[in-house]
Design a protein around this motif. Structure first.
Motif, PDB file in Angstrom:
ATOM      1  N   ALA A 584       0.820  -1.206   0.000  1.00 48.87           N
ATOM      2  CA  ALA A 584       0.000   0.000   0.000  1.00 48.87           C
ATOM      3  C   ALA A 584       0.857   1.260   0.000  1.00 48.87           C
ATOM      4  N   LEU A 585       1.949   1.212   0.755  1.00 42.53           N
ATOM      5  CA  LEU A 585       2.852   2.368   0.823  1.00 42.53           C
ATOM      6  C   LEU A 585       3.390   2.716  -0.556  1.00 42.53           C
ATOM      7  N   VAL A 586       3.872   1.710  -1.285  1.00 44.25           N
ATOM      8  CA  VAL A 586       4.438   1.951  -2.617  1.00 44.25           C
ATOM      9  C   VAL A 586       3.333   2.329  -3.593  1.00 44.25           C
ATOM     10  N   TRP A 587       2.161   1.742  -3.470  1.00 42.71           N
ATOM     11  CA  TRP A 587       1.075   2.067  -4.395  1.00 42.71           C
ATOM     12  C   TRP A 587       0.678   3.535  -4.287  1.00 42.71           C
ATOM     13  N   VAL A 588       0.592   4.031  -3.062  1.00 42.97           N
ATOM     14  CA  VAL A 588       0.251   5.441  -2.875  1.00 42.97           C
ATOM     15  C   VAL A 588       1.377   6.330  -3.390  1.00 42.97           C
ATOM     16  N   ALA A 589       2.626   5.916  -3.150  1.00 42.98           N
ATOM     17  CA  ALA A 589       3.768   6.729  -3.577  1.00 42.98           C
ATOM     18  C   ALA A 589       3.878   6.821  -5.085  1.00 42.98           C
ATOM     19  N   THR A 590       3.304   5.876  -5.810  1.00 43.76           N
ATOM     20  CA  THR A 590       3.407   5.875  -7.269  1.00 43.76           C
ATOM     21  C   THR A 590       2.109   6.303  -7.927  1.00 43.76           C
ATOM     22  N   ALA A 591       1.213   6.914  -7.174  1.00 47.58           N
ATOM     23  CA  ALA A 591      -0.027   7.419  -7.767  1.00 47.58           C
ATOM     24  C   ALA A 591       0.310   8.448  -8.839  1.00 47.58           C
ATOM     25  N   THR A 592      -0.279   8.307  -9.999  1.00 51.28           N
ATOM     26  CA  THR A 592       0.101   9.146 -11.142  1.00 51.28           C
ATOM     27  C   THR A 592      -0.945  10.186 -11.483  1.00 51.28           C
ATOM     28  N   ALA A 593      -1.967  10.300 -10.660  1.00 57.61           N
ATOM     29  CA  ALA A 593      -3.004  11.293 -10.956  1.00 57.61           C
ATOM     30  C   ALA A 593      -2.465  12.677 -10.672  1.00 57.61           C
ATOM     31  N   ALA A 594      -1.841  13.277 -11.659  1.00 52.89           N
ATOM     32  CA  ALA A 594      -1.225  14.587 -11.481  1.00 52.89           C
ATOM     33  C   ALA A 594      -2.294  15.651 -11.348  1.00 52.89           C
ATOM     34  N   PRO A 595      -2.098  16.641 -10.504  1.00 52.16           N
ATOM     35  CA  PRO A 595      -3.090  17.694 -10.362  1.00 52.16           C
ATOM     36  C   PRO A 595      -3.164  18.540 -11.609  1.00 52.16           C
ATOM     37  N   PRO A 596      -4.354  19.007 -12.002  1.00 55.31           N
ATOM     38  CA  PRO A 596      -4.467  19.886 -13.168  1.00 55.31           C
ATOM     39  C   PRO A 596      -3.781  21.205 -12.906  1.00 55.31           C
ATOM     40  N   PRO A 597      -3.479  21.959 -13.981  1.00 56.55           N
ATOM     41  CA  PRO A 597      -2.804  23.244 -13.788  1.00 56.55           C
ATOM     42  C   PRO A 597      -3.577  24.141 -12.839  1.00 56.55           C
ATOM     43  N   THR A 598      -2.862  24.718 -11.905  1.00 55.08           N
ATOM     44  CA  THR A 598      -3.491  25.590 -10.934  1.00 55.08           C
ATOM     45  C   THR A 598      -3.268  27.033 -11.344  1.00 55.08           C
ATOM     46  N   PRO A 599      -4.342  27.860 -11.407  1.00 53.09           N
ATOM     47  CA  PRO A 599      -4.159  29.259 -11.788  1.00 53.09           C
ATOM     48  C   PRO A 599      -3.209  29.959 -10.837  1.00 53.09           C
ATOM     49  N   ALA A 600      -2.497  30.944 -11.361  1.00 50.46           N
ATOM     50  CA  ALA A 600      -1.562  31.700 -10.537  1.00 50.46           C
ATOM     51  C   ALA A 600      -2.304  32.387  -9.408  1.00 50.46           C
ATOM     52  N   VAL A 601      -1.691  32.411  -8.249  1.00 51.23           N
ATOM     53  CA  VAL A 601      -2.305  33.054  -7.100  1.00 51.23           C
ATOM     54  C   VAL A 601      -1.966  34.532  -7.128  1.00 51.23           C
ATOM     55  N   PRO A 602      -2.964  35.432  -7.130  1.00 50.65           N
ATOM     56  CA  PRO A 602      -2.672  36.868  -7.172  1.00 50.65           C
ATOM     57  C   PRO A 602      -1.989  37.314  -5.891  1.00 50.65           C
ATOM     58  N   LEU A 603      -1.230  38.401  -6.004  1.00 47.40           N
ATOM     59  CA  LEU A 603      -0.505  38.910  -4.854  1.00 47.40           C
ATOM     60  C   LEU A 603      -1.434  39.519  -3.824  1.00 47.40           C
ATOM     61  N   SER A 604      -2.599  40.027  -4.255  1.00 48.32           N
ATOM     62  CA  SER A 604      -3.540  40.621  -3.313  1.00 48.32           C
ATOM     63  C   SER A 604      -4.729  39.707  -3.145  1.00 48.32           C
ATOM     64  N   LEU A 605      -5.369  39.820  -2.019  1.00 48.62           N
ATOM     65  CA  LEU A 605      -6.532  38.987  -1.763  1.00 48.62           C
ATOM     66  C   LEU A 605      -7.670  39.393  -2.678  1.00 48.62           C
ATOM     67  N   PRO A 606      -8.509  38.451  -3.129  1.00 52.12           N
ATOM     68  CA  PRO A 606      -9.664  38.792  -3.935  1.00 52.12           C
ATOM     69  C   PRO A 606     -10.668  39.573  -3.108  1.00 52.12           C
ATOM     70  N   ALA A 607     -11.478  40.331  -3.815  1.00 53.45           N
ATOM     71  CA  ALA A 607     -12.501  41.111  -3.132  1.00 53.45           C
ATOM     72  C   ALA A 607     -13.460  40.188  -2.416  1.00 53.45           C
ATOM     73  N   PRO A 608     -13.865  40.514  -1.205  1.00 53.83           N
ATOM     74  CA  PRO A 608     -14.762  39.629  -0.473  1.00 53.83           C
ATOM     75  C   PRO A 608     -16.118  39.546  -1.169  1.00 53.83           C
ATOM     76  N   ALA A 609     -16.705  38.353  -1.117  1.00 54.40           N
ATOM     77  CA  ALA A 609     -18.010  38.157  -1.732  1.00 54.40           C
ATOM     78  C   ALA A 609     -19.054  38.957  -0.978  1.00 54.40           C
ATOM     79  N   PRO A 610     -20.039  39.501  -1.696  1.00 58.88           N
ATOM     80  CA  PRO A 610     -21.075  40.277  -1.010  1.00 58.88           C
ATOM     81  C   PRO A 610     -21.847  39.393  -0.039  1.00 58.88           C
ATOM     82  N   ALA A 611     -22.210  39.981   1.082  1.00 56.99           N
ATOM     83  CA  ALA A 611     -22.940  39.230   2.087  1.00 56.99           C
ATOM     84  C   ALA A 611     -24.349  38.962   1.611  1.00 56.99           C
ATOM     85  N   ALA A 612     -24.805  37.751   1.821  1.00 60.50           N
ATOM     86  CA  ALA A 612     -26.172  37.382   1.452  1.00 60.50           C
ATOM     87  C   ALA A 612     -27.132  37.789   2.558  1.00 60.50           C
TER      88      ALA A 612
END
Length: 627
Positions: A584-612
């Protein structure tokens, strides 16, 4: 419709598994395999264990430097101890030396030949030829023998030794998994042979020496090749760290400013509310406080969040201070547990520096922590060698098994060793004390399937150093065989050079293997894991047959007239769990499901979502998405 899952949630099993969970899985796998051996063997069930048990009892009862004596079996010098008669059967050696004839050294009977140990704790004098070995290992594993000087104490000491050695093996495996090098994990398993696991499970410092040397090699090679050996993206690791720190610093400053502004608005709101109706004011004030804390907590969580895509802080690297600390611990163990330890330590340091990147040694010397570790190693090594001199452990006199050949020429001795000894060394390095000739061949084939493709990817310098380490490991064994032939006889075994062969495996496997097709990166380690698990179980079954029914009986771990106290079925069940954990240890270590491309993280925080707005008119502050 289901909510959209953030991109960073699509991670491989390695990303979902915390570091401590990976270590626990590796530790459980190795510890269960070793524990099965601890439970399966009778007293003195593995090579030389009686000598080490007597030394361990003497150490934990205060006899660190016992009077010198002579072993009655082979007249080998050692140390004399007073041990309880209940500690060992009076004829514990019968499973190895029937009738005390050296020409019949292979076991001829099952463990039923051992007479029951007397129930009395009255003392008897024994002489152990390891009685003057460095006592640190024996102090670490021998405590149960002080309180239970019986077979129960022996089994507990074995399990304690198995846990200590398995911790080193599990840590080395965790580094390979954490840095996403499954082929390095497979290479580590080439050294953790059934012999290594069996030695880990017995009162014998050879086992922990091999496991600690394996971890030492992993840490030193990664420290010496810090910017290229860990991952393909490690060249930008420093920039990623600096960028991540600056980015998080800006986020924290922004969050602090927003929190201060919210506090000022809150105080103004509270001051105005004090002039209104008290009931309505309390309700509005309570709502304002709740909204303030919820929003502030959300901002702080986002500000403190670690960027998972930075190679310097993700699973693609391992902390340099952590590697140095692990190297310090494992190096100290290698230096002290056996007399050959300083040689294996020097080989590990020299081999790592030989493949180090240009200027890396100067960088390490400028690191104050590295200088302190080097000084500590120097002190520990000097004390270890001083112990050997003071205790007389380095002095060997003639024994009854000395070999005196008529032709003493070196060429004749080398030819004799090559023909009659080397094959047995490698067989014993894979399968301890059992006649399972095809297991070493299978293990060697699996090891070649892992190491040869890796060797083809390495630079000429790395391959040359790896071969030189292998030659030095075999060479020191040959030299010691020749040196002690006239005193100890044929005294060297394959298990002795495994700490050096660990370096060959690590050197070939530590670098990046991205050049190999992804299908091979997955299938080669899994193939080895399946083969290794089968070999571990098979060798254990053959060994159980040997002690339960004798060496000539058909393989049947449930047969025979002698059985472990917990039962043969329990022993095999524990071993199967360990083998399953290894797979099991080796099987998990060889998992090949690569993560999809992750969008670049902006330097500033995104605007907060409007309160519902809830149906009752109250404001609802959205919770941040889990990541």
């Amino acid at each position: 419709m289901s909510p959209t899952v953030p991109a960073r949630q699509h991670r491989s099993p390695l990303h979902r598994s915390p570091l401590h969970r990976t270590w626990r899985t590796a530790f459980a796998a190795f510890a269960l395999l070793a524990a099965a051996w601890s439970l399966a063997m009778p007293p003195d069930g593995t090579t030389d264990e009686r000598q080490h048990i007597e030394r361990a009892y003497g150490a934990v009862t205060g006899h660190l430097l016992a009077p010198q004596g002579e072993d009655p079996l082979v007249h080998r010098p050692g140390a004399a101890f007073e041990v309880p008669k209940s500690l060992l059967p009076p004829n514990a050696l019968c499973v190895y030396f029937p009738n005390l004839h050296q020409d019949q050294s292979w076991v001829a009977r099952s463990a039923t030949c051992q007479e029951p140990a007397p129930a009395t704790h009255a003392k008897t004098r024994v002489v152990s030829w390891v009685g003057r070995y460095n006592p640190l290992y024996y102090l670490a594993v021998g405590a149960p023998l002080r309180f239970w000087p019986t077979t129960t104490g022996i089994v507990l000491s074995r399990i304690l030794a198995a846990l200590l050695a398995s911790a080193f093996a599990a840590t080395a495996a965790t580094i390979a998994i954490r840095t996403r090098r499954p082929l390095l994990l497979a290479a580590l398993l080439t050294v953790l042979t059934p012999t290594t696991i069996a030695l880990n499970a017995t009162v014998n410092p050879n086992g922990i020496e091999i496991s600690a040397a394996l971890l030492l090699w992993v840490c030193l090679v990664d420290l010496a090749r810090a910017t290229s050996a860990v991952s393909a993206n490690a060249g930008s690791a420093a920039r990623s760290v600096v960028g991540g720190v600056l980015r998080r610093s800006r986020l924290r400053r922004g969050a602090a400013a927003e929190a201060e502004a919210a506090r000022v608005r809150l105080m103004r709101r509270a001051s105005a509310a004090a002039e209104a109706d008290s009931v309505a004011s309390d309700a509005r004030l309570r709502d304002a406080w709740e909204a303030y804390f919820d929003a502030g907590a959300a901002r702080m969580r986002r500000a403190m969040e670690v960027d998972p895509d930075s190679p310097a802080i993700s699973e693609h690297t391992f902390s340099q201070p952590a590697l140095l600390l692990l190297a310090a611990i494992s190096g100290a163990v290698v230096l002290t547990v056996r007399a050959e330890g300083p040689f294996w330590f020097a080989l590990a340091v020299g081999g790592s520096l030989a493949v180090a990147e240009r200027g890396r040694l100067q960088e390490l010397l400028r690191w104050r922590a590295a200088r302190l570790v080097a000084a500590a190693w120097a002190v520990v090594g000097a004390l270890g060698m001083a112990w050997n001199v003071v205790s007389g452990n380095d002095k060997v006199t003639h024994t009854l098994i000395a070999v005196h050949l008529a032709d003493h020429r070196v060429s004749t001795l080398l030819r004799l060793i090559a023909v009659n000894r080397v094959g047995g060394w490698f067989s014993e390095a894979f399968a301890l004390d059992v006649q399972a000739s095809w297991v070493p061949m299978l293990w060697a084939a699996l090891s070649a399937a892992v190491l040869i493709p890796l060797a083809m990817l390495r630079s000429r310098r790395v391959v040359v150093v790896a071969l030189a380490v292998a030659a030095a490991s075999l060479g020191i064994t040959v030299l010691l065989e020749i040196k002690f032939l006239g005193t100890l006889g044929w005294s060297q075994y394959g298990r002795y050079f495994l700490p050096g062969l660990a370096g060959t495996a690590v050197l070939l496997a530590s670098g990046n293997a991205a050049e190999l097709p992804s299908v091979l990166q997955r299938r080669i380690p899994r193939l080895f894991a399946l083969g290794a698990a089968f070999c571990q179980l098979w060798v254990l079954a053959v060994e159980m047959t040997r002690v339960q029914a004798g060496p000539n009986a058909p393989v049947n771990p449930f047969g025979g007239s002698w059985h472990p106290a917990v039962g043969s079925l329990t022993v095999l069940g524990v071993a199967v769990l360990g083998a399953a954990g290894l797979i099991a240890l080796v099987w998990v270590a060889t998992a090949t499901a690569a993560p999809p491309p992750t969008p670049a993280v902006p330097l500033s925080l995104p605007a907060p979502a409007p309160a519902a707005t809830a149906p009752d008119g109250s404001r609802v502050v959205p919770e941040p998405a889990n990541s």
